[in-house]
Design a protein around this motif. Structure first.
Motif, PDB file in Angstrom:
ATOM      1  N   ALA A  93     105.278 -33.971  87.759  1.00 42.07           N
ATOM      2  CA  ALA A  93     104.872 -33.486  86.696  1.00 42.07           C
ATOM      3  C   ALA A  93     105.794 -33.811  85.511  1.00 42.07           C
ATOM      4  CB  ALA A  93     104.284 -32.059  86.574  1.00 42.07           C
ATOM      5  N   GLU A  94     106.939 -33.834  85.791  1.00 41.84           N
ATOM      6  CA  GLU A  94     107.842 -34.099  84.734  1.00 41.84           C
ATOM      7  C   GLU A  94     107.787 -35.330  84.101  1.00 41.84           C
ATOM      8  OE1 GLU A  94     111.639 -32.665  85.959  1.00 41.84           O
ATOM      9  OE2 GLU A  94     111.089 -30.608  86.048  1.00 41.84           O
ATOM     10  N   ARG A  95     107.337 -36.377  85.094  1.00 40.11           N
ATOM     11  CA  ARG A  95     107.511 -37.716  84.867  1.00 40.11           C
ATOM     12  C   ARG A  95     106.515 -38.392  83.755  1.00 40.11           C
ATOM     13  NH1 ARG A  95     105.373 -40.623  88.962  1.00 40.11           N
ATOM     14  NH2 ARG A  95     106.368 -42.611  88.284  1.00 40.11           N
ATOM     15  N   TYR A  96     105.579 -37.226  83.349  1.00 40.24           N
ATOM     16  CA  TYR A  96     104.423 -37.534  82.421  1.00 40.24           C
ATOM     17  C   TYR A  96     104.582 -36.659  81.190  1.00 40.24           C
ATOM     18  CZ  TYR A  96     102.337 -40.167  86.381  1.00 40.24           C
ATOM     19  OH  TYR A  96     102.140 -41.214  87.129  1.00 40.24           O
ATOM     20  N   GLU A  97     104.633 -37.377  80.058  1.00 42.13           N
ATOM     21  CA  GLU A  97     104.574 -36.585  78.900  1.00 42.13           C
ATOM     22  C   GLU A  97     103.395 -35.683  78.704  1.00 42.13           C
ATOM     23  OE1 GLU A  97     105.501 -39.376  75.600  1.00 42.13           O
ATOM     24  OE2 GLU A  97     107.307 -39.758  76.389  1.00 42.13           O
ATOM     25  N   ASP A  98     102.177 -36.244  78.965  1.00 45.50           N
ATOM     26  CA  ASP A  98     101.060 -35.683  79.213  1.00 45.50           C
ATOM     27  C   ASP A  98     100.627 -34.804  80.148  1.00 45.50           C
ATOM     28  OD1 ASP A  98     100.394 -37.453  81.087  1.00 45.50           O
ATOM     29  OD2 ASP A  98      99.225 -38.729  79.864  1.00 45.50           O
ATOM     30  N   VAL A  99     101.373 -34.268  80.996  1.00 42.95           N
ATOM     31  CA  VAL A  99     101.435 -33.311  81.743  1.00 42.95           C
ATOM     32  C   VAL A  99     102.008 -31.909  81.609  1.00 42.95           C
ATOM     33  CG1 VAL A  99     101.610 -32.633  84.382  1.00 42.95           C
ATOM     34  CG2 VAL A  99     100.677 -34.995  83.668  1.00 42.95           C
ATOM     35  N   GLU A 100     101.546 -30.833  81.753  1.00 41.31           N
ATOM     36  CA  GLU A 100     102.112 -29.581  81.741  1.00 41.31           C
ATOM     37  C   GLU A 100     101.703 -28.947  82.929  1.00 41.31           C
ATOM     38  OE1 GLU A 100     101.639 -25.403  79.446  1.00 41.31           O
ATOM     39  OE2 GLU A 100     101.142 -27.018  78.387  1.00 41.31           O
ATOM     40  N   LEU A 101     102.922 -28.331  83.602  1.00 43.37           N
ATOM     41  CA  LEU A 101     102.899 -27.610  84.738  1.00 43.37           C
ATOM     42  C   LEU A 101     102.695 -26.236  84.700  1.00 43.37           C
ATOM     43  CD1 LEU A 101     102.211 -28.511  87.806  1.00 43.37           C
ATOM     44  CD2 LEU A 101     104.839 -28.067  88.140  1.00 43.37           C
TER      45      LEU A 101
ATOM     46  N   MET B   8      92.620 -33.199  71.552  1.00 47.99           N
ATOM     47  CA  MET B   8      91.839 -32.548  72.748  1.00 47.99           C
ATOM     48  C   MET B   8      92.738 -32.204  73.879  1.00 47.99           C
ATOM     49  SD  MET B   8      88.857 -34.138  75.172  1.00 47.99           S
ATOM     50  CE  MET B   8      88.647 -33.517  76.760  1.00 47.99           C
ATOM     51  N   THR B   9      92.729 -30.990  74.307  1.00 42.64           N
ATOM     52  CA  THR B   9      93.784 -30.628  75.325  1.00 42.64           C
ATOM     53  C   THR B   9      92.888 -30.290  76.542  1.00 42.64           C
ATOM     54  OG1 THR B   9      95.611 -29.822  73.894  1.00 42.64           O
ATOM     55  CG2 THR B   9      95.290 -29.071  76.216  1.00 42.64           C
ATOM     56  N   THR B  10      93.228 -31.008  77.743  1.00 42.60           N
ATOM     57  CA  THR B  10      92.539 -30.731  79.029  1.00 42.60           C
ATOM     58  C   THR B  10      93.332 -30.090  79.776  1.00 42.60           C
ATOM     59  OG1 THR B  10      91.526 -32.839  78.663  1.00 42.60           O
ATOM     60  CG2 THR B  10      91.564 -31.784  80.828  1.00 42.60           C
ATOM     61  N   THR B  11      93.092 -28.878  80.755  1.00 40.50           N
ATOM     62  CA  THR B  11      93.709 -28.184  81.225  1.00 40.50           C
ATOM     63  C   THR B  11      93.637 -28.025  82.716  1.00 40.50           C
ATOM     64  OG1 THR B  11      92.277 -26.256  80.915  1.00 40.50           O
ATOM     65  CG2 THR B  11      94.296 -26.337  79.614  1.00 40.50           C
ATOM     66  N   ILE B  12      94.601 -27.945  83.533  1.00 41.63           N
ATOM     67  CA  ILE B  12      94.525 -27.961  85.007  1.00 41.63           C
ATOM     68  C   ILE B  12      95.461 -26.785  85.675  1.00 41.63           C
ATOM     69  CG2 ILE B  12      94.567 -29.343  87.260  1.00 41.63           C
ATOM     70  CD1 ILE B  12      94.556 -31.767  85.493  1.00 41.63           C
ATOM     71  N   ALA B  13      94.749 -26.154  86.495  1.00 40.90           N
ATOM     72  CA  ALA B  13      95.621 -24.934  86.809  1.00 40.90           C
ATOM     73  C   ALA B  13      96.660 -25.163  87.950  1.00 40.90           C
ATOM     74  CB  ALA B  13      94.790 -23.773  87.170  1.00 40.90           C
ATOM     75  N   VAL B  14      97.789 -24.444  88.204  1.00 38.36           N
ATOM     76  CA  VAL B  14      98.652 -24.616  89.369  1.00 38.36           C
ATOM     77  C   VAL B  14      98.917 -23.428  89.965  1.00 38.36           C
ATOM     78  CG1 VAL B  14     100.634 -25.535  90.131  1.00 38.36           C
ATOM     79  CG2 VAL B  14      99.440 -26.847  88.501  1.00 38.36           C
ATOM     80  N   VAL B  15      98.731 -23.168  91.260  1.00 40.54           N
ATOM     81  CA  VAL B  15      99.373 -21.985  91.771  1.00 40.54           C
ATOM     82  C   VAL B  15     100.567 -22.760  92.786  1.00 40.54           C
ATOM     83  CG1 VAL B  15      98.925 -20.100  93.447  1.00 40.54           C
ATOM     84  CG2 VAL B  15      97.250 -20.938  92.015  1.00 40.54           C
ATOM     85  N   GLY B  16     101.652 -21.914  92.977  1.00 43.72           N
ATOM     86  CA  GLY B  16     102.716 -22.754  93.720  1.00 43.72           C
ATOM     87  C   GLY B  16     103.545 -21.873  94.448  1.00 43.72           C
ATOM     88  N   ALA B  17     104.546 -22.566  95.054  1.00 42.06           N
ATOM     89  CA  ALA B  17     105.384 -21.740  95.700  1.00 42.06           C
ATOM     90  C   ALA B  17     106.460 -21.282  94.808  1.00 42.06           C
ATOM     91  CB  ALA B  17     105.926 -22.555  96.852  1.00 42.06           C
ATOM     92  N   ALA B  18     107.652 -20.734  95.124  1.00 43.24           N
ATOM     93  CA  ALA B  18     108.919 -20.650  93.910  1.00 43.24           C
ATOM     94  C   ALA B  18     109.399 -21.734  93.361  1.00 43.24           C
ATOM     95  CB  ALA B  18     109.735 -19.620  94.713  1.00 43.24           C
ATOM     96  N   ALA B  19     109.613 -21.688  92.198  1.00 47.72           N
ATOM     97  CA  ALA B  19     110.149 -22.723  91.670  1.00 47.72           C
ATOM     98  C   ALA B  19     111.486 -23.329  92.266  1.00 47.72           C
ATOM     99  CB  ALA B  19     110.383 -22.392  90.103  1.00 47.72           C
ATOM    100  N   LEU B  20     111.497 -24.424  92.690  1.00 46.69           N
ATOM    101  CA  LEU B  20     112.756 -24.992  93.260  1.00 46.69           C
ATOM    102  C   LEU B  20     112.761 -26.579  92.855  1.00 46.69           C
ATOM    103  CD1 LEU B  20     111.606 -23.771  96.771  1.00 46.69           C
ATOM    104  CD2 LEU B  20     113.879 -23.159  95.556  1.00 46.69           C
TER     105      LEU B  20
END
Length: 339
Positions: free
Chosen positions: A70-78, A1-13
């Protein structure tokens, strides 16, 4: 099962992260990084973060810290949409996430009131919204709100100045505010005034800048011309503080000490070096969005905060506004933002 959360953000920094596991150092200031069962890898979540364009140091760090978290968690995709100060564009980005059927949205709105209807729409669609920093006009538009403490910043600055000048009832105190029309500036000024009143002091000279280097230098030059004697200054924002310090240097004034605001690395290095009138700064955490990402992960995985007995994530979290001085600067400087 894959759960999704959306992200709107500032420029990638993206800035350097200390590791890709939950045991790595966190993004918060002086936070508790002990591992818990919540840190165990669960269903994959795609976390969304929404913030305005990174047009100054604090806002840039907001997005960088969220990405590092987000990078700290294997189960998080940003997923990060391009940061924008156009409300219509930000609304469109959130609409896209709703249409994609995501499970949570972390949103730092450019304008809280303007983004409230689309946040309500997400909530009504069953998508929890984590509201960061700038509040919506309707509390039902967010499942969780993560805030810095603007009033508390003023209290902290005022209490520190009272500690230094409390035995000088005639001391002259000046204030360099941010944008006066913003509620956050009004809250900071009110807290400052309230704290000073506790020790019999008040604000003798006040000017307002625009959170920019140029405006900070301009209004401070005017302030110094109008006030031939000052004992203490509180500057609301360390980004504009670069200009504030430039004006002070140009004027050759050093009879007072200054307290900054927000907690930039530049300010903290100056405090460490003791090479200017800047003696302290009050933290306004740039870790709020990182906390939002972590909370989004917990909500999507039906978890609570492990340090609380309550099984649900709280509806509101307000972060502290500590004072950073030469005595404790080492505790905060590694997580500070660059102006």
């Amino acid at each position: 099962m894959t759960t999704t959360i959306a992200v709107v953000g500032a420029a990638a920094l993206v800035t350097g992260c200390t590791g890709n596991t939950p045991e790595a150092t966190g993004s918060g200031n002086g936070g508790n990084n002990a591992a818990s069962s919540n840190d165990e890898t669960g269903d994959t979540v795609v976390i969304g973060f929404s913030a305005p364009a990174a047009d100054h140091g604090w806002m840039a760090q907001i997005t960088a810290a969220a990405q590092a978290e987000a990078e700290r968690y294997e189960d998080v995709e940003l997923r990060v949409a391009e940061g924008t100060n156009d409300v219509s564009a930000q609304i469109s980005q959130v609409e896209t996430f709703i249409n994609d059927g995501v499970d949570a949205i972390v949103l730092l709105p450019f304008d809280g009131a303007a983004m409230t209807p689309i946040a309500l729409e997400a909530m009504q669609a069953g998508i929890p919204v984590i509201n960061v920093d700038r509040e919506f006009s309707d509390p039902n538009a967010a499942r969780v709100t993560v805030l810095g403490d603007n009033y508390g910043m003023g209290i902290s600055a005022g209490q520190y100045i009272c500690e230094q000048l409390g035995d000088q009832p005639d001391a002259v105190v000046a204030e360099i505010a941010g944008i006066d029309s913003l509620p956050l500036t009004q809250d900071r000024s009110q807290g400052f005034s309230d704290a000073l009143a506790e020790c019999g002091l008040d604000v003798d000279n006040r000017v307002a800048a625009e959170f920019t280097v140029e405006s900070g230098e301009e209004v401070t030059a005017n302030l110094l011309q109008a006030a031939p004697q000052i004992d203490a200054i509180w500057n609301h924002d360390d980004d504009q503080g670069i200009g504030v310090l430039a004006a002070i240097t140009n004027a050759g004034r050093d009879e007072f000490f200054m307290v900054g605001g927000a907690g930039s690395a530049n300010a903290m290095r100056s405090i460490q070096d003791g090479d200017s009138v800047l003696q302290a700064t009050v933290i306004y955490p740039a870790s709020q969005a990182a906390d939002g990402v972590r909370l989004a992960r917990l909500l999507a995985q039906d978890k609570g905060l492990s340090d609380l007995t309550d099984v649900e994530v709280p509806r509101e979290i307000k972060l502290a506004a500590p004072v950073v001085t030469a005595d404790n600067v080492d505790q905060y400087i590694d997580s500070a933002f660059e102006s």
